[in-house]
Design an enzyme around this catalytic site. Sequence first.
Site, short mmCIF file in Angstrom:
data_model
loop_
_atom_site.label_atom_id
_atom_site.label_comp_id
_atom_site.label_asym_id
_atom_site.label_seq_id
_atom_site.Cartn_x
_atom_site.Cartn_y
_atom_site.Cartn_z
CG ASN B 129 41.86 77.20 42.77
OD1 ASN B 129 40.91 77.77 43.31
ND2 ASN B 129 43.10 77.32 43.19
CB VAL B 130 40.12 77.16 36.47
CG1 VAL B 130 40.16 76.68 35.02
CG2 VAL B 130 39.05 78.22 36.63
CE LYS B 131 47.70 73.87 36.61
NZ LYS B 131 47.86 74.36 35.27
N GLY B 132 42.11 72.54 38.91
CA GLY B 132 41.71 71.20 39.34
C GLY B 132 42.84 70.38 39.91
#
Lengths: 548, 246
Positions: B129-132
Amino acid sequence: MSELVATFAPIPQGFGCPPLDLDSASVARARSLARQIAAEVQERLAGQSTLAIERTVLRLFGVTGATADGEPLANRVVMALHTAGLLTGGVARPFCRAMALTGLDAQALAEAVAADRVDLRAHADCLDVVPEVRAIGDALAQAGVARILARRHEREALIGKLGQGVQPLKYVIVASGNIHEDVVQARVAARQGADVIAVIRSTGQSLLDYVPEGVTTEGFGGTFATQANFALMRTALDEVGAELGRYIRLCNYASGLCMPEIAAMGALERLDMMLNDALYGILFRDINMQRTLCDQRVSRRISALAGLIINTGEDNYLTTADAVDAAHTVVASTLINEALARQAGLQTDQLGLGHAMEIDPLRPDALLLEIAHAALIRHLFPGAPLKYMPPTKHMTGNIWRGHVQDALFNFVGVLTGQGIQLLGMNTEAMHTPHIHDRYLALESAQLVFGGAMSLGTELRVEPGGKLEARARHVLTDAVVLLEEMAREGLMAGLARGHFAEIARSPTGGRGLDGVFVKDAAYWDPTADAITAALEALGQLPAAGEAQP
Amino acid sequence: MSAIDPKHVRAYGDTLNDGQIMLSFSLPVPFGEEAKEAARQLCRQMGLEAPQVYHAHDLGEGFTYLVVYARSPHTVDTTQLRVTKMATAQLGKDAIEALAAQKFTRRLRVLGACTGDDAHTVGIDAILNVKGYNGDKGLEAYHCLSVKNLGAQVTNERLLQEARAFQADVILVSQIVTQKDCHRSNLAALIDLAEADGVRQDVLFICGGPRLSHQVALELGFDAGFGAGTLPSQVAGFLVQQLPPR
């Protein structure tokens, strides 16, 4: 604290949550939007039924057991009609008609169908429910309802006789995979002070479109939910509870593709709590939303009747999304879950709405933010048990740090008057709990709960301070999200990924092939019997009634 | 403090070579002196000396929890240790993007899934996920990568089908549930299947999970494995360095 009505478990002297100055117009708006969202979904799905709902009808009729190859008879009977395209009128009419013509009882008929001795398809063509058939269905349905009510009264009597734990109830999990080991672990946990034992299910069970049969000794990450396993654990907890002089509650999962069926089995085996979320399966198990939204309604009506507490799963949103950024999604979802639950007849003291402590503990003011979130949820749902979930995302394998995080979690739980505390384990993220992990967790909870029991009603939140501002901010964001979801509808909102940053389509996911449109001749006597019983108990909201 | 002898290293409490070890465990023995003695004998059989039971607690149902300290006389020769480590360097996101821009003329296609019965997507989501995770951006945030996350409970068969359809360069498999070693059999089965399909050599196979390591991954036939606490940039850095130019 007047809002902490001790209807589900006693509250100790001084236990409660510090007052929080929320904008009452926002609270009212949020609740009204959630009701609107729930009503729209209900209306859209009222014309549909599912394979699981039809199997539940048979379970309530008393059909149990499986074929030699393990296929439950309930599945076999329902599929006999469904594969022939003859299920749109419901299973009850052809089944009761066959009973009338063969003279067999429900169980014997299900066995005869499974053995190909009776062909149900031959009974599906008659569209009228003749009085004789109606009488059979109504009698079976009423007998099923009576069995559930008998277990409910049994619980009430046992709690009256034995007493029970005080809030926050201490809730621990067992998950060995082997029900016999689970029983040992559960009995030990009860002796160490546990009030609620949850038997975690084997991973993957939520996607089975049948309920396994019998006692099980193999599972992965948990133990299969079967009616036989429910009964074994129930007996063990009753025994140890009688010895300890404290009623020990049993919890399992009415979720996944067999949501209403497991709710029925739990009701029949006197489970006291059920994980039961209207949205969780859609988001986290990719179960089709039409399927789950239909199934949740029936499962919750049964749970309402059984007098058991449902636990919702909003805590999970914070495991995928950020716990600070997404705090308002938890609030919005609990409000929607509440509205759907009340429609199904669940009462305030049955609403174990879920939330969690998942903020990165190293973030400055993490504890302050957690207290703000927990207090906000507490004030939004006066009188509801509320289930507070421990840190999982930021548990590292350092069991010592984890034990401290769990102790802080216990502190926030007691400080904000949570009703049910799912105790964190220091070995979270490592393995399913060992026997002493549970003891250490229970010891920590007793220590913290005892020491901080009255703090909630003694301490005050600084007016205009950070904590109050945070709670108000989260509520405002939740209202914005609810406005959007009310505009576009719940299913569209889920498709846009509003919750947990996961997007699901109304026609995607598992189990859609088990949803069907009911025809004009659809008949389900168990629905009528449950409605009548809930009305008699005063549990159904009157049409248009403003709910608290 | 005397000099540390790297050829004879002992556990350390507060004095070099004191060999101090702590243990905590439960025994299916009723609480009492017998339970404590049983714990001491067990420690001696483990090769520990002078076991001290500092805490014993009655768990009920015939079980006792114990906290024991003891001295371990054993030593390890740290000059002879052999461990499997990833040969690639650890790079930041910008360095990874720069390296990829040099090496590849297109975006690398990364396919991720939790396979088998495993429904725990926390790990794969943290990586993809982008969030990481922990402030480190996930693979979806990398310009050089095109990411597809299949989510939970994906069968090995479906994963390989999807990999063909997506023309994946990299397959990331997450396994969190490890009861009765189901993660090992499930991961090994994926490699067997990929070999049978003749696609093993075309794709970089990476696995991850709290009970996995690079060494275990290699044993199971994977190209790499990542354990608990792995940052997305470690995974991105590995695959960008490991894949040949394309």
